[in-house]
Structure formats: structure tokens, C-alpha cells
Design a protein around this motif. Structure first.
Motif, PDB file in Angstrom:
ATOM      1  N   UNK A 130       2.931  11.963  -1.359  1.00 12.57           N
ATOM      2  CA  UNK A 130       2.767  10.690  -1.994  1.00 12.57           C
ATOM      3  C   UNK A 130       4.181   9.889  -1.803  1.00 12.57           C
ATOM      4  N   UNK A 131       3.851   8.444  -1.687  1.00  7.96           N
ATOM      5  CA  UNK A 131       4.966   7.615  -1.335  1.00  7.96           C
ATOM      6  C   UNK A 131       5.457   7.009  -2.830  1.00  7.96           C
ATOM      7  N   UNK A 177       1.088  -1.067   0.062  1.00  4.95           N
ATOM      8  CA  UNK A 177       0.035  -0.123   0.001  1.00  4.95           C
ATOM      9  C   UNK A 177       0.971   1.155  -0.093  1.00  4.95           C
ATOM     10  N   UNK A 178       0.527   2.084  -0.798  1.00  2.66           N
ATOM     11  CA  UNK A 178       1.061   3.535  -1.049  1.00  2.66           C
ATOM     12  C   UNK A 178      -0.058   4.618  -0.873  1.00  2.66           C
ATOM     13  N   UNK A 179       0.513   5.787  -0.430  1.00  4.04           N
ATOM     14  CA  UNK A 179      -0.597   6.656  -0.047  1.00  4.04           C
ATOM     15  C   UNK A 179      -0.472   7.824  -1.181  1.00  4.04           C
ATOM     16  N   UNK A 180      -1.519   8.587  -1.732  1.00  6.04           N
ATOM     17  CA  UNK A 180      -1.441   9.814  -2.630  1.00  6.04           C
ATOM     18  C   UNK A 180      -2.194  10.725  -1.897  1.00  6.04           C
ATOM     19  N   UNK A 212      17.085  10.922 -16.145  1.00  4.08           N
ATOM     20  CA  UNK A 212      16.969  10.134 -14.979  1.00  4.08           C
ATOM     21  C   UNK A 212      16.048   8.949 -15.445  1.00  4.08           C
ATOM     22  N   UNK A 213      16.416   7.811 -14.801  1.00  2.00           N
ATOM     23  CA  UNK A 213      15.504   6.767 -14.994  1.00  2.00           C
ATOM     24  C   UNK A 213      14.523   6.434 -13.568  1.00  2.00           C
ATOM     25  N   UNK A 214      13.180   6.593 -13.842  1.00  4.62           N
ATOM     26  CA  UNK A 214      12.418   6.805 -12.678  1.00  4.62           C
ATOM     27  C   UNK A 214      11.536   5.811 -12.747  1.00  4.62           C
ATOM     28  N   UNK A 215      10.984   4.957 -11.604  1.00  3.07           N
ATOM     29  CA  UNK A 215       9.904   3.896 -11.588  1.00  3.07           C
ATOM     30  C   UNK A 215       8.654   4.870 -11.414  1.00  3.07           C
ATOM     31  N   UNK A 216       7.908   4.443 -12.424  1.00  2.24           N
ATOM     32  CA  UNK A 216       6.333   4.684 -12.168  1.00  2.24           C
ATOM     33  C   UNK A 216       5.370   3.809 -11.860  1.00  2.24           C
TER      34      UNK A 216
END
Length: 306
Positions: free
Chosen positions: A252-253, A219-222, A301-305
Motif C-alpha cells: 500500500x502507498x 491515486x494510491x494503491x491498496x 507517533x503522528x501518522x497521516x491516515x
């Protein structure tokens, strides 16, 4: 005895004159105006290195005082689309930077095309295997359709109402916020809107993770709540050749991106589940790791989405 008379020297017998005539024949006089016209009318073509070589050859015959600058300008004028935008964004663009950027752009396009071709081939293969022919396929579709119609019909006849466990009030009601008794109320614990104290995420966040049947999710928060807020902080970055406006959400996480900016072959399954500001959950389509270009500092930059 008198010496013989020597013939008079002529141009045909002078080695220097002969060599000069040969050079003039092989290298005729060049017209700088005509060569400059040919230089500026050279059409861009791929591969880029071949185009660059042709420009350098033609520029050598134009007698430019700033040859590198002329070649740089010709490259910027000749390309189009996203590549031209990238070149124009650099205030300190020189020939070396322009060449590196064009080569990198061409290589990334080739790699992306290879990925798309492989993805299309894989999809066609799956469709070919999964395509069911003959009367069995029609029979299966007919049976499923009839079963669905029967279920809907029975539900309507019995007056059955679809309800769900609301995470704002803790009761069952229709999926309409007007039907929720907590909507418009304030929490006695955190003084937040639209939920009761019994459902307050600040009290139950830890216990819900332990007791949930979906504990496999991460679980992650927005926390961003108002898309019409004029004071929100935004940043425009380039992802997959698209200008994407991101909202900076310090609460956000994780990083999120809309699916229209991502290709299907870039997405992998994910166990992430998004907890929204109003304590509702959302399961995303998947996650991906993408190169992101920042036009302000010209960094990638390499970003995880999600």
C-alpha cells in the motif's frame, strides 16, 4: 539579714515542660493503622495533582518503608478505564512514570473535550443559519420529492437499465460481478484474476492517470485482498483511546483507518483516491493526522491516515 526563701520549681514554671505540653496538644499521637486505612480509602478525583498531593500527605503519616511504591500502587488501583490499562502495560512502572502518564492523559482528555465543544458549537451555528422556516421550505421539499418520483417512474416504464463502464472488462453492464465477462478469467499479461489484458493495471496505470478526467486526484494503491487470511500480519495500536487492529500491507502507498475511530473535527478534505487490487476506485471521506501509541515500545507517533 537572711536570703528570702525561693519557691520550689514546678512543671508550670519549667519552660521545657510547657513547650512539650503545647506540642503534644497541637500534634496529638497518630495511629498508623488508622492513617493507613485513610490512605488506601482515598477516592480518586481530578485534578490529578490535587489527588497526588493528598496521597503524599497521608503517606507521610503512615510511616511506609517504601512510600513511593505505595503511592504508585494506590494510583493504579484508584484510576479506571483506558488510563488504568496504560499503567498496567508498563512492566517497569515507577512513581515518576505513573505521574507523567496520568498528567499527560488528563491533559489530552481536556484538549479533546475542548475540540468537541468547539465542533458542537460550530455545528449548532451552521444548523441555525441553514434552517429554513416557513412555507418555502415545505414547497421546496415537495418539489424535489415529486421530481425524484417522476424520474424513477420514467426509468421503470422505459425499461431503462443502469449500466456503468467496467474497469475489469472495458464494457458496459450491470453493477454485478456475475455480469462481467472478465470475472473468473485470467489476464494474459500479468496472469492476475478477474480482468482482461486491455484493462490490466500494470499496462494502463500510467496512461489512465494521464487520460482520466479526474486527474486532480492523487491515486494510491491498496494491495491487501483477503480479510480472512490467517497468515496476515497485524499490529494493535491505540488511536483516540481505541485499540485499533491494523493490517500491515507492504504493497500500500498510504495508511487507512475506519471512520468510527476518528472524530469529525479531526477530518480534513482530501484529493486522494484509492485504487483497489481489482482496479476499482474508491474515494475516501477525508484524511487526518493522529497521534498513535504503540503499547509494545511505549512510543507515540503522528501518522497521516486516509
Amino acid at each position: 539579714m537572711a536570703d528570702p526563701v525561693q519557691p520550689a520549681a514546678t512543671e508550670n514554671n519549667d519552660p521545657q515542660k510547657v513547650l512539650q505540653a503545647i506540642e503534644n496538644y497541637c500534634n496529638p499521637r497518630k495511629n498508623e493503622v488508622l492513617e493507613t486505612h485513610r490512605f488506601w480509602n482515598t477516592v480518586y478525583h481530578e485534578p490529578f495533582d490535587k489527588f497526588l498531593t493528598e496521597l503524599k500527605t497521608r503517606a507521610g503519616a503512615c510511616n511506609f518503608s517504601e512510600k513511593d511504591r505505595m503511592i504508585r500502587d494506590k494510583i493504579v488501583f484508584s484510576v479506571s478505564g483506558k488510563l488504568q490499562e496504560l499503567l498496567l502495560r508498563d512492566d517497569d512502572l515507577d512513581l515518576n512514570k505513573a505521574v507523567k502518564l496520568c498528567r499527560a492523559y488528563e491533559q489530552s482528555n481536556q484538549q479533546a473535550k475542548e475540540f468537541r465543544d468547539q465542533s458542537t458549537a460550530s455545528a449548532n451555528k451552521v444548523n441555525a443559519v441553514g434552517h429554513q422556516k416557513g412555507p418555502n421550505r415545505k414547497k421546496s421539499q415537495h418539489h424535489s420529492t415529486q421530481k425524484y418520483k417522476k424520474t424513477v417512474s420514467q426509468s421503470k416504464e422505459s425499461g431503462e437499465t443502469l449500466k456503468f463502464n467496467c474497469k475489469l472488462c472495458g464494457f458496459k453492464h450491470k453493477k454485478q460481478r456475475e455480469k462481467c465477462p472478465a470475472w473468473g478469467k485470467k489476464c494474459d499479461h500479468c496472469h492476475g484474476n478477474n480482468h482482461f489484458k486491455s484493462q490490466c493495471k500494470k499496462i494502463n496505470a500510467v496512461s489512465e492517470l494521464k487520460d482520466s478526467d479526474e486527474s486532480d486526484y492523487d491515486d494510491n494503491w491498496l494491495m491487501a485482498v483477503n480479510k480472512n487470511n490467517s497468515n496476515r500480519i497485524k499490529a494493535t495500536l491505540i488511536v483516540n483511546d481505541n485499540d485499533v487492529s491494523f493490517q500491515v500491507d507492504s504493497g500500500a502507498d498510504i495508511n487507512t483507518i475506519c471512520q468510527r475511530y476518528v472524530r469529525k473535527d479531526q477530518v480534513t478534505p482530501t484529493k486522494v483516491r484509492l485504487n483497489m487490487w481489482n482496479n476499482t476506485n474508491l474515494k475516501p471521506l477525508g484524511e487526518c493526522r493522529l497521534p498513535v501509541y504503540n503499547p509494545r515500545n511505549r512510543e507515540v507517533s503522528n501518522i497521516t491516515f486516509v
